[in-house]
Design a protein around this motif. Structure first.
Motif, PDB file in Angstrom:
ATOM      1  N   UNK A 155       7.192   2.142   7.485  1.00  0.00           N
ATOM      2  CA  UNK A 155       7.438   3.581   7.426  1.00  0.00           C
ATOM      3  C   UNK A 155       8.908   3.929   7.432  1.00  0.00           C
ATOM      4  N   UNK A 156       9.728   3.075   8.014  1.00  0.00           N
ATOM      5  CA  UNK A 156      11.172   3.332   8.056  1.00  0.00           C
ATOM      6  C   UNK A 156      11.831   3.188   6.696  1.00  0.00           C
ATOM      7  N   UNK A 157      11.201   2.475   5.770  1.00  0.00           N
ATOM      8  CA  UNK A 157      11.857   2.130   4.506  1.00  0.00           C
ATOM      9  C   UNK A 157      12.261   3.350   3.698  1.00  0.00           C
ATOM     10  N   UNK A 158      11.495   4.422   3.786  1.00  0.00           N
ATOM     11  CA  UNK A 158      11.815   5.631   3.026  1.00  0.00           C
ATOM     12  C   UNK A 158      13.178   6.183   3.402  1.00  0.00           C
ATOM     13  N   UNK A 195       0.824  -1.217   0.000  1.00  0.00           N
ATOM     14  CA  UNK A 195       0.000   0.000   0.000  1.00  0.00           C
ATOM     15  C   UNK A 195       0.853   1.260   0.000  1.00  0.00           C
ATOM     16  N   UNK A 196       2.017   1.192   0.620  1.00  0.00           N
ATOM     17  CA  UNK A 196       2.855   2.388   0.768  1.00  0.00           C
ATOM     18  C   UNK A 196       3.892   2.520  -0.340  1.00  0.00           C
ATOM     19  N   UNK A 246      16.382   8.478   9.321  1.00  0.00           N
ATOM     20  CA  UNK A 246      15.519   9.619   9.669  1.00  0.00           C
ATOM     21  C   UNK A 246      14.322   9.180  10.505  1.00  0.00           C
ATOM     22  N   UNK A 247      13.774   8.008  10.191  1.00  0.00           N
ATOM     23  CA  UNK A 247      12.574   7.530  10.890  1.00  0.00           C
ATOM     24  C   UNK A 247      12.895   6.408  11.876  1.00  0.00           C
TER      25      UNK A 247
END
Length: 779
Positions: free
Chosen positions: A220-223, A102-103, A227-228
């Motif tokens: 969410x960390x994959x980007x 989805x992301x 940073x995340x």
């Protein structure tokens, strides 16, 4: 008229103009199309740089960690360059897969590696809203060419290669396999490479156990994993997690109402970064690493290459039981913390602490050797510093973190002071083994691997004291035909110069400076009477004892001297446990085994060891030694295992209410000046040896009260066994040792049915030789 002709000669008709430009356009279009075709063709051929072959795509180089697995299926640790352990799609939770697709790639199941719509949109916007890489393209980049150059021509070439690889991957693998490959490759920082490591590091659980919000957090960390990073930037990580939750709603994988609840939840990490210095069985894992370095040289791949224990994704199935290991580590830490407190108290007022009874010159020699063995010395020496400069640096105060029993502590001290500080710490070694199989179940090489990396199980040989005496008694039973019920005189005894290569008269004394007269062997070993051991080795000869000890698996060099009867020889915990296990295994020695099998990354078994064993003693002799050792815990130095407390009347020791009533065979050992304390205890299906002492033998307790094996080592064994017995799944035996049929050696000294301690042992042991109907050996 002439002017018109000039116009016609210089120009063309409108129809001819259209045809001319049309031809030119199509020629340019075909050339461009051909150029693009040739560009991609040349790229696929590898003219712009190497491309993965079919074999590479079939077996991508994932740099997989080697996993160390306990006998009960728990991961004890890993060997790795990158902390990555591959898992299959079936082990991924649906929430994680849905969040990823989805992301990162909403049309993942519709395209064949390249999302044309996203690519065209990204091209129109010149990449201002991000790239259009699909999951497959990201996998291609991670597997085969990384980030690459930002220079536009080179970037175009890299993008073309990425597309080609992505299309090939789609042909080679299913969509599910691509998702698993991708998640196995991603670096989640903090030493977590791949989804399994990330799940273990951030949440201390397997990926299949991740819930929706945890899955969203990791996706969410994959980007931008740094940073995340939720451990450093929780607010950023929450915002990014909630975006992923929104994508799940957008793609109908989550209800809006559920999203509103989840996005309000705080991040709940169970953060445990994996390190070679931390975790379970650290000393064992390092011993295993050294073993595997030798193993790979002797066990090659089919193509003749060596296995890479850091990148080939091996699975090493060990014999260590994670629960038994946990109980062993807990026992060592619990007792050593108490014992160390007493050690600090006894060192107060000692100007040469922690050393006792050595000269300043000897102390200086110990400290200088420690300096030369230090990492500081190695680094400064590599910088071409002189010895004088290096020594001077040890007297300069510096900030450092030191080990304490209350946790790590930041402080300021000179490196020289830190050396003396660490010399104060008592160390311990424990190994537990099944005597019938040789399988090592627990291995604790010290009190803290991060700060004390010397292994006191397999690496450090120490003087064994009275734990050596059973080898003398076993030799006497075998060579002289003796039995536990035979008597011998405990009295002054001298081996004269020249006998057994003794260079001067040797007169052993008992530790309490007393003599007991006529005693049975059962009492002599239970009370650890030195004169009796000396008389026995004098009769058998030291050579026979040395030969038997080596047959029992002891690899140390042992001098053929009578003094070994009192334990004046250095042996490892590893070898002592294996030797004692021979008695519990009816006289058959089995070499300690710590690997059950090794598999490659595909699950194929590439190594399965064959246990090494040989006969040492017949069953009757082995059982006779067991009965002697049972006497130690019934009426000797190990008797406190049958009592309520750990001894000495100190409130710190009352936490060891053993009260064991089952059959236990064991032996304590204490060396000269209390430098080493030992206890080796056995029940029918588990043999455990414990050693306690300081790194340097001159660092010790002032008195025998705390330095003896019964106080220093035995409580660890008792605490450990108590925890094991409280865990019924471990099935640690409480049965009696198996008695051979038709015993040829007399063991029932007091009754007709096995060993039983009489009400008044003094009276029985004082009986005359005729009354006891037992042969007296006048040695």
């Amino acid at each position: 008229m002439a002017q018109k002709n000039n116009s016609q000669s210089k120009g063309t008709t409108p129809a001819r103009d259209v045809k001319y430009y049309s031809n030119k356009f199509w020629r340019l279009f075909l050339y461009t199309l051909g150029g693009i075709f040739l560009f991609f063709l040349f790229a696929s051929w590898g003219l712009f740089g190497a491309m993965p072959s079919f074999e590479d795509l079939e077996n991508p180089d994932s740099n997989l960690a080697t996993e160390i697995i306990s006998s009960d299926g728990v991961t004890l640790g890993k060997f790795y360059n990158e902390n990555r352990t591959a898992i299959k799609y079936k082990d991924l939770p649906k929430s994680l897969v849905d969040a990823l697709v989805s992301t990162e790639d909403e049309r993942f199941y519709e395209h064949s590696g390249i999302d044309a719509r996203r690519t065209f949109g990204a091209a129109l916007k010149l990449g201002k809203d991000g790239g259009a890489s699909t999951i497959t393209q990201q996998l291609a980049k991670n597997l085969f060419h990384g980030e690459g150059s930002k220079f536009l021509p080179f970037r175009i070439v890299q993008k073309a290669k990425e597309w080609i690889i992505a299309i090939r991957l789609e042909r080679q693998y299913t969509k599910q396999e691509i998702i698993a490959l991708y998640l196995n490759q991603v670096d989640f920082v903090n030493g977590a490479v791949g989804i399994r490591s990330a799940s273990k590091v951030y949440f201390s659980k397997e990926p299949r156990d991740l819930n929706v919000e945890e899955s969203a957090l990791l996706v969410g960390m994959l980007t931008n994993p740094s940073r995340f990073n939720p451990n450093r930037f929780p607010e950023r990580a929450i915002k990014r997690r909630n975006i992923v939750l929104g994508q799940l709603v957008r793609n109908n994988h989550l209800e809006e109402s559920a999203k509103l609840i989840l996005e309000k939840k705080p991040i709940k990490l169970d953060f445990h970064p994996e390190s070679h210095l931390d975790g379970t069985a650290t000393y064992f894992r390092e011993y295993l690493r050294d073993y595997m370095k030798k193993w790979v040289k002797e066990n090659k791949k089919p193509d003749g290459e060596e296995y890479d224990i850091y990148g080939d994704g091996l699975k090493i199935y060990t014999t260590i039981d994670s629960k038994i290991q946990e109980h062993a580590e807990e026992a060592v830490l619990a007792h050593m913390k108490n014992l160390q407190e007493e050690f600090w108290i006894q060192q107060k007022g000692n100007k040469n602490a922690p050393f006792i009874s050595i000269t300043p010159e000897e102390t200086d020699k110990i400290i200088k050797q420690a300096m030369k063995n230090s990492e500081r010395w190695r680094i400064l020496k590599a910088d071409d510093k002189s010895d004088e400069e290096i020594i001077a640096s040890f007297s300069v105060k510096t900030k450092m973190t030191v080990f304490t029993w209350k946790g790590e502590r930041d402080t300021v001290m000179t490196p020289l002071d830190s050396i003396r500080y660490y010399k104060h710490f008592l160390q311990s070694g424990l190994m537990s083994m099944e005597p019938q199989t040789g399988q090592v179940k627990a291995w604790v090489g010290g009190i803290n691997y991060k700060y004390f990396q010397y292994d006191h199980v397999g690496q450090g040989a120490r003087q064994v004291g009275s734990t050596f005496k059973p080898f003398v008694y076993a030799t006497a039973i075998e060579q002289l035909g003796m039995s536990p019920c035979d008597t011998i005189i405990d009295g002054p005894f001298v081996i004269r110069k020249g006998r057994h290569n003794v260079t001067e008269d040797w007169e052993p004394r008992n530790s309490d400076q007393k003599y007991r007269g006529m005693v049975r062997l059962t009492k002599a070993l239970a009370q650890s009477i030195n004169t009796v051991s000396a008389k026995l080795i004098d009769k058998t000869g030291p050579e026979a004892v040395v030969a038997l000890t080596h047959k029992l698996g002891v690899t140390s060099d042992i001098p053929a001297q009578p003094a070994i009867a009192l334990g004046a020889v250095d042996i490892t915990v590893h070898d002592m446990v294996a030797a004692y296990s021979t008695f519990a295994n009816q006289g058959v020695y089995i070499k300690p085994q710590f690997i059950s099998r090794i598999e490659d990354k595909n699950g194929a078994v590439i190594y399965e060891p064959i246990p090494e064993s040989h006969d040492v003693l017949n069953k009757d002799i082995a059982f006779a030694v067991i009965k002697l050792l049972e006497g130690v815990t019934e009426g000797g130095s190990g008797e406190r295992l049958r009592t309520q407390g750990g001894g000495n009347g100190d409130k710190r020791w009352t936490g060891y209410p053993y009260m064991f009533t089952n059959s236990i065979a064991g032996k304590t050992g204490t060396t000269q000046n209390q430098s080493d304390g030992w206890f080796i205890g056995m029940v029918p299906n588990l043999v455990t040896g414990v050693w306690v002492g300081c790194e340097d033998r001159s660092a010790r307790f002032k008195s025998i009260t705390y330095g003896q094996g019964a106080t220093a080592a035995l409580p660890i064994w008792g605490y450990f066994m108590k925890k094991c017995y409280e865990d019924p799944d471990l099935q640690i035996s409480k049965d009696k040792f198996e008695k051979p049929e038709n015993m040829s050696i007399k063991i029932d000294c007091y009754t007709g049915g096995g060993y039983s301690k009489p009400k008044d042992t003094t009276a029985v042991d004082s009986l005359s030789n005729e009354q006891q109907n037992t042969e007296e050996f006048d040695l």
